[in-house]
Structures are given as C-alpha cells and as structure tokens.
Motif scaffolding. Structure first.
Motif, PDB file in Angstrom:
ATOM      1  N   HIS A  38      56.626  48.505  31.646  1.00 18.71           N
ATOM      2  CA  HIS A  38      57.099  48.598  30.261  1.00 18.71           C
ATOM      3  C   HIS A  38      57.020  50.030  29.734  1.00 18.71           C
ATOM      4  N   ALA A  39      56.030  50.781  30.213  1.00 18.06           N
ATOM      5  CA  ALA A  39      55.884  52.177  29.800  1.00 18.06           C
ATOM      6  C   ALA A  39      56.733  53.116  30.658  1.00 18.06           C
ATOM      7  N   LEU A  40      57.354  52.576  31.693  1.00 19.05           N
ATOM      8  CA  LEU A  40      58.112  53.367  32.668  1.00 19.05           C
ATOM      9  C   LEU A  40      57.267  54.509  33.233  1.00 19.05           C
ATOM     10  N   ASP A  41      56.008  54.180  33.536  1.00 17.18           N
ATOM     11  CA  ASP A  41      55.057  55.136  34.090  1.00 17.18           C
ATOM     12  C   ASP A  41      55.070  55.000  35.615  1.00 17.18           C
ATOM     13  N   ALA A  42      55.819  55.878  36.264  1.00 15.97           N
ATOM     14  CA  ALA A  42      56.048  55.779  37.707  1.00 15.97           C
ATOM     15  C   ALA A  42      54.745  55.833  38.506  1.00 15.97           C
ATOM     16  N   GLU A  43      53.823  56.707  38.132  1.00 20.81           N
ATOM     17  CA  GLU A  43      52.571  56.829  38.884  1.00 20.81           C
ATOM     18  C   GLU A  43      51.744  55.543  38.797  1.00 20.81           C
ATOM     19  N   ARG A  44      51.645  54.975  37.622  1.00 14.32           N
ATOM     20  CA  ARG A  44      50.894  53.723  37.453  1.00 14.32           C
ATOM     21  C   ARG A  44      51.575  52.572  38.182  1.00 14.32           C
ATOM     22  N   ILE A  45      52.912  52.559  38.159  1.00 16.44           N
ATOM     23  CA  ILE A  45      53.658  51.527  38.893  1.00 16.44           C
ATOM     24  C   ILE A  45      53.308  51.609  40.376  1.00 16.44           C
ATOM     25  N   ILE A  74      59.616  52.366  44.325  1.00 17.26           N
ATOM     26  CA  ILE A  74      60.268  52.731  43.059  1.00 17.26           C
ATOM     27  C   ILE A  74      59.391  53.699  42.283  1.00 17.26           C
ATOM     28  N   GLY A  75      58.104  53.407  42.218  1.00 15.92           N
ATOM     29  CA  GLY A  75      57.191  54.290  41.514  1.00 15.92           C
ATOM     30  C   GLY A  75      57.075  55.653  42.167  1.00 15.92           C
ATOM     31  N   LYS A  76      56.948  55.677  43.485  1.00 15.71           N
ATOM     32  CA  LYS A  76      56.799  56.950  44.203  1.00 15.71           C
ATOM     33  C   LYS A  76      58.043  57.823  44.100  1.00 15.71           C
TER      34      LYS A  76
END
Length: 124
Positions: A38-45, A74-76
C-alpha cells in the motif's frame, strides 16, 4: 501435507510444530507485506516477501513460495506496476494453503507414532 510429512520423515511433533509456526507467524508477515504494498515501499516488499518465501519453502508449499518470489522480485527490481495483482495471487494461494493445512490436520490422527488419515485402522 504429503511433501511436508516426507520432509520431516514422519516426525509428528515436528510436522505439527511447523504447521503451527506457519499458522501463527505468517499473519504478521502478511500484514507487513500488505502495508509495504500500500505504501509502494519496494525495499519492505522485497524483505517481507523474502521472509514469507523462506517460511513457505520450509513447509513445502511451492506454489505459495513462487508467488512470494514474484513479490520479492517486484520489490528488488522496483517494478511495482503489477504489485497489487501479485499480492492478491499470494493471498489467494496462502488462504487456500491455510484452509488445506487446517482441514488436513483435523483429518489426521496418530497410529504407531505416525500421522495417518482418519479411518486408517486403530489410533493411538
């Protein structure tokens, strides 16, 4: 659960411990993953998906682990265009897994120290 049962070599206590660990530990990881998406935080994803992928691999859930790997990738790569659909796919597969695990455990019993399906002879 057949693959997990094989992995633990029929150790009933270990199998039940792994299932319980997954059922208890996965909800906070899913919450973290949802929050990160929801935050579009790639590292946390990537981090949350990686943790889930490891947990799913440990319990022999390859379909769910593959869905978690997709989110980790996707996050990386920070290519977030499909992150919501990837999260939905993981959530759907994980709910299926949770239901299957719960139903399977309820349908098992112990005979001679081994887990067997209910109805397979006498039980100890």
């Amino acid at each position: 659960l057949a693959a997990l049962r094989e992995r633990v070599e029929g150790d009933v206590d270990l199998l039940l411990e792994l299932v319980d660990l997954y059922l208890q530990s996965s909800p906070p990881l899913f919450s973290e993953l949802e929050s990160a998406v929801h935050a579009l935080d790639a590292e946390r994803i990537a981090r949350a998906a990686h943790s889930l992928k490891g947990m799913l691999g440990n319990i022999c859930a390859p379909i769910c682990a593959a869905a978690a790997l997709e989110l980790e990738t996707i996050g990386k790569t920070r290519e977030l265009a499909n992150v919501n659909s990837a999260l939905s796919a993981l959530e759907n597969e994980s709910e299926r897994l949770r239901s299957l695990m719960t139903a399977s455990i309820k349908g098992l019993c112990v005979r001679d120290g081994q887990l067997v399906a209910a109805g397979e002879g006498s039980y100890a």
